[in-house]
Write a protein that holds these residues in place. Structure first.
Motif, PDB file in Angstrom:
ATOM      1  N   VAL A  75       0.881  -1.085   0.071  1.00  0.00           N
ATOM      2  CA  VAL A  75       0.016  -0.160   0.097  1.00  0.00           C
ATOM      3  C   VAL A  75       0.871   1.177  -0.084  1.00  0.00           C
ATOM      4  N   THR A  76       1.780   1.400   0.874  1.00  0.00           N
ATOM      5  CA  THR A  76       2.694   2.456   1.008  1.00  0.00           C
ATOM      6  C   THR A  76       3.571   2.793  -0.197  1.00  0.00           C
ATOM      7  N   ALA A  77       3.948   1.740  -1.024  1.00  0.00           N
ATOM      8  CA  ALA A  77       4.788   2.117  -2.171  1.00  0.00           C
ATOM      9  C   ALA A  77       4.017   3.038  -3.248  1.00  0.00           C
ATOM     10  N   THR A  78       2.704   2.565  -3.295  1.00  0.00           N
ATOM     11  CA  THR A  78       1.875   3.602  -4.411  1.00  0.00           C
ATOM     12  C   THR A  78       1.415   4.696  -3.688  1.00  0.00           C
ATOM     13  N   LEU A  79       1.257   4.919  -2.303  1.00  0.00           N
ATOM     14  CA  LEU A  79       1.052   5.981  -1.810  1.00  0.00           C
ATOM     15  C   LEU A  79       2.348   7.195  -1.664  1.00  0.00           C
ATOM     16  N   LEU A  80       3.426   6.500  -1.623  1.00  0.00           N
ATOM     17  CA  LEU A  80       4.543   7.043  -1.549  1.00  0.00           C
ATOM     18  C   LEU A  80       4.952   7.973  -2.779  1.00  0.00           C
ATOM     19  N   ALA A  81       4.726   6.988  -4.276  1.00  0.00           N
ATOM     20  CA  ALA A  81       5.143   7.525  -5.352  1.00  0.00           C
ATOM     21  C   ALA A  81       3.930   8.665  -5.497  1.00  0.00           C
ATOM     22  N   SER A  82       2.918   8.539  -5.397  1.00  0.00           N
ATOM     23  CA  SER A  82       1.749   9.375  -5.660  1.00  0.00           C
ATOM     24  C   SER A  82       1.947  10.651  -4.997  1.00  0.00           C
ATOM     25  N   THR A  83       2.435  10.390  -3.615  1.00  0.00           N
ATOM     26  CA  THR A  83       2.638  11.755  -2.703  1.00  0.00           C
ATOM     27  C   THR A  83       3.830  12.684  -3.177  1.00  0.00           C
ATOM     28  N   ALA A  84       4.966  11.827  -3.666  1.00  0.00           N
ATOM     29  CA  ALA A  84       6.057  12.841  -3.914  1.00  0.00           C
ATOM     30  C   ALA A  84       5.854  13.357  -5.224  1.00  0.00           C
ATOM     31  N   THR A  85       5.268  12.702  -6.186  1.00  0.00           N
ATOM     32  CA  THR A  85       4.970  13.460  -7.365  1.00  0.00           C
ATOM     33  C   THR A  85       3.511  14.339  -7.605  1.00  0.00           C
TER      34      THR A  85
ATOM     35  N   LEU B 116      -1.704  11.447 -19.728  1.00  0.00           N
ATOM     36  CA  LEU B 116      -0.354  10.796 -19.383  1.00  0.00           C
ATOM     37  C   LEU B 116      -0.436  10.096 -18.123  1.00  0.00           C
ATOM     38  N   SER B 117      -0.994  10.667 -17.233  1.00  0.00           N
ATOM     39  CA  SER B 117      -1.423   9.877 -15.833  1.00  0.00           C
ATOM     40  C   SER B 117      -2.000   8.687 -16.003  1.00  0.00           C
ATOM     41  N   LEU B 118      -3.150   8.566 -16.972  1.00  0.00           N
ATOM     42  CA  LEU B 118      -3.857   7.464 -16.974  1.00  0.00           C
ATOM     43  C   LEU B 118      -3.030   6.449 -17.704  1.00  0.00           C
ATOM     44  N   ILE B 119      -2.326   6.663 -18.637  1.00  0.00           N
ATOM     45  CA  ILE B 119      -1.294   5.759 -19.493  1.00  0.00           C
ATOM     46  C   ILE B 119      -0.450   5.328 -18.421  1.00  0.00           C
ATOM     47  N   LEU B 120       0.332   5.948 -17.377  1.00  0.00           N
ATOM     48  CA  LEU B 120       1.103   5.366 -16.700  1.00  0.00           C
ATOM     49  C   LEU B 120       0.527   4.462 -15.484  1.00  0.00           C
ATOM     50  N   PHE B 121      -0.693   4.847 -15.035  1.00  0.00           N
ATOM     51  CA  PHE B 121      -1.575   4.014 -14.381  1.00  0.00           C
ATOM     52  C   PHE B 121      -2.101   2.651 -15.046  1.00  0.00           C
TER      53      PHE B 121
ATOM     54  N   ARG C 273       3.500  -1.238  -8.187  1.00  0.00           N
ATOM     55  CA  ARG C 273       2.603  -0.238  -7.490  1.00  0.00           C
ATOM     56  C   ARG C 273       3.271   1.111  -7.433  1.00  0.00           C
ATOM     57  N   VAL C 274       4.652   1.260  -7.635  1.00  0.00           N
ATOM     58  CA  VAL C 274       5.319   2.575  -7.693  1.00  0.00           C
ATOM     59  C   VAL C 274       4.926   3.115  -8.931  1.00  0.00           C
ATOM     60  N   ILE C 275       4.851   2.464 -10.059  1.00  0.00           N
ATOM     61  CA  ILE C 275       4.399   2.941 -11.340  1.00  0.00           C
ATOM     62  C   ILE C 275       3.169   3.356 -11.205  1.00  0.00           C
ATOM     63  N   GLN C 276       2.133   2.431 -10.585  1.00  0.00           N
ATOM     64  CA  GLN C 276       0.758   2.904 -10.487  1.00  0.00           C
ATOM     65  C   GLN C 276       0.711   4.212  -9.799  1.00  0.00           C
ATOM     66  N   GLY C 277       1.441   4.400  -8.754  1.00  0.00           N
ATOM     67  CA  GLY C 277       1.493   5.533  -7.834  1.00  0.00           C
ATOM     68  C   GLY C 277       1.908   6.915  -8.800  1.00  0.00           C
ATOM     69  N   LEU C 278       2.785   6.813  -9.678  1.00  0.00           N
ATOM     70  CA  LEU C 278       2.956   8.032 -10.457  1.00  0.00           C
ATOM     71  C   LEU C 278       1.802   8.341 -11.384  1.00  0.00           C
ATOM     72  N   GLY C 279       0.824   7.423 -12.024  1.00  0.00           N
ATOM     73  CA  GLY C 279      -0.229   7.820 -12.437  1.00  0.00           C
ATOM     74  C   GLY C 279      -1.317   8.325 -11.637  1.00  0.00           C
TER      75      GLY C 279
END
Length: 516
Positions: free
Chosen positions: A49-59, A78-83, A103-109
């Motif tokens: 869970v944290t990996a996605t939240l961390l990536a989304s939070t940082a970006t 672009l966000s939808l493509i990354l997700f 999940r980090v890649i998911q988090g970027l989107g």
């Protein structure tokens, strides 16, 4: 855009928002199954869970800044493509480590969708008019965030699907959102010199990441008072201090520090942290409580969170309609923060034997609070900032809400894990079984293989330990209430974000000296 075009575009944006928030919680009820299937640990449980939240939070701040400079439509796509890419790879994962990376890649989107949808809606609708759509927005966020576990539970319980479809299911929804946005969203692109503060963005992301890694690993991989612990804290603080220095001198900072001169923005940002804990921490650990401590199936565990969805939807729709009609918004923030704090406080009293009917009432109260605070905090900030800072301000509030979620899951997960180990040791000692010093004891990875008496101790430990994390959340909710009480209410603007930008441009032309 005509009103009809704006409504059609809103549908596409809400679909994107639904996909974003669904990805955060749909795995919560599937996680026990995933961790046991891939032979993971309690620490890895939290990190999925944290990996996605961390990536989304940082970006998130970076996405928000880009929204002030380039095409918002392009950024949403672009966000939808990354997700979508992250979702497909996560569903194909063969180990917990690979799953965390995907999940980090998911988090970027996810970071882009969380920030950009709110920003685009603000560009299309005025703050006063936006209240009318608070109901659908709150409903989408609540249903995706809290009912996600129900969908995930049904998928896990369906033999011909399996847990991998908790990731695959978001792909067609993301593709549909992409198509709708492409066909309906037509916002003008404000052409101006682009200057992205990449150094500031890197420092912010690095500082936040280091501190979140510290709160996740401290107490398990190393002691809280160890040299490693102090080193990570020092590194995180130094990185963020340097980030503040860089941002104060950047031409176009990622998070304009002048935003925090406005009392509403500062206080709403502080309150957003507690909302983040409610959104993410509650959903994640409630699923674990219902399944492990109470023995419910993933589907049943999801159904038990429905009262929170209903509470959030009802309060969000009602408060939004009243805001549009009367133009007053602070009272709903205050009432929402009170309900959220009370809800957390009530959940802090539960254990592995608490009557399920009582827990459902507690969840409904918590949902009422969430519905009145989630979007109204963003609305308050958007109403108080200059139009050219709309993207940065919106993403800043979203950033701190996500930060609250990521830190909440990490800290609450660390507290829960440590408390569970202590309770299991005490329970086994009562049975005459001595747990070796330094041993984590029984846990998720071998729960199904344990003898019935020991399994009962483990389940009881999970049920009794859960109350502590809600006590911490209640304290954060009380702090959010204090912050909201000091927010000064300002009449809602009746002009959209784009109209305000156009007004500012015309004013600049009218006041320019002759010959300029």
């Amino acid at each position: 855009m005509t009103h009809r075009q704006r409504i059609n575009a809103l549908v596409g944006l809400l679909l994107g928002m639904f996909v974003a928030f669904l990805s955060s919680t749909i795995v919560s009820n599937a996680l026990p199954t995933i961790i046991m299937d891939l032979h993971g640990t309690q620490d890895q449980y939290t990190w999925v869970v944290t990996a996605t939240l961390l990536a989304s939070t940082a970006t998130t701040p970076l996405w928000g800044k880009f929204a002030d400079l380039v095409s918002k439509k392009l950024l949403v796509q672009l966000s939808l493509i990354l997700f979508t890419l992250g979702s497909i790879l996560a569903g194909l994962s063969q180990s917990v480590g690979m799953l965390i990376g995907c999940r980090v890649i998911q988090g970027l989107g996810l970071g882009g969708l969380q920030a950009l949808v709110v920003i685009v809606i603000a560009s299309m609708f005025s703050p006063r008019e936006r209240g009318r759509y608070q109901g659908p927005i709150a409903a989408v966020m609540a249903v995706a965030t809290v009912a996600g576990p129900l969908i995930g539970g049904v998928i896990v319980d369906t033999s011909w699907l399996g847990w991998r479809w908790t990731f695959f299911i978001g792909v067609p929804l993301a593709v549909a959102a992409f198509v709708v946005v492409q066909r309906t969203l037509n916002l003008p692109v404000v052409r101006k010199e682009v200057s992205i503060d990449y150094l500031g963005a890197t420092l912010i992301a690095a500082g936040v990441s280091v501190l979140l890694i510290w709160v996740t690993l401290a107490g398990k991989n190393f002691a809280w008072g160890s040299g490693m612990s102090y080193g990570l804290v020092a590194l995180g603080v130094v990185l963020l201090a340097v980030a503040v220095f860089v941002e104060s001198r950047a031409k176009d900072p990622i998070i304009p520090l002048k935003l925090f001169r406005d009392r509403t923005t500062t206080l709403a940002t502080l309150a957003s942290i507690a909302v983040g804990v409610a959104l993410f921490g509650g959903a994640v650990f409630l699923g674990q409580y219902f399944q492990i401590a109470r023995g419910y199936s993933p589907t049943a565990a999801g159904l038990l969170t429905v009262p929170m969805v209903l509470g959030s939807t009802v309060s969000g729709a009602l408060s939004g309609a009243l805001i549009t009609r009367f133009g007053r918004w602070k009272i709903y923030l205050v009432v929402g923060a009170v309900a959220m704090t009370v809800g957390f406080g009530l959940l802090a009293t539960i254990d592995h034997t608490t009557d399920i009917g009582l827990i459902l009432v507690y969840l409904f109260v918590l949902g009422l609070g969430m519905g009145m605070t989630m979007q109204n905090l963003v609305l308050a900030v958007q109403n108080s900032v200059a139009p050219h800072n709309l993207g940065a301000a919106s993403s800043t509030v979203t950033f701190f809400r996500s930060l609250g979620g990521a830190a909440g899951v990490s800290v609450l997960g660390a507290v829960l894990s440590s408390h569970i180990v202590d309770l299991i040791a005490k329970g086994l000692a009562a049975l005459g079984i001595e747990v070796p010093a330094g041993s984590g004891g029984a846990g998720l990875s071998n729960l199904q293989e344990l003898p019935a008496p020991i399994a009962a101790v483990v389940r009881g430990a999970y049920g009794d330990a859960t109350a502590r994390i809600f006590l911490i959340a209640a304290i954060l909710g009380a702090l959010a209430l204090v912050a909201i009480l000091f927010i000064k209410e300002v009449a809602l603007n009746t002009r959209t974000g784009l109209e305000q930008l156009d007004d500012a441009r015309k004013a600049a032309v009218d006041t320019a000296p002759v010959g300029d």
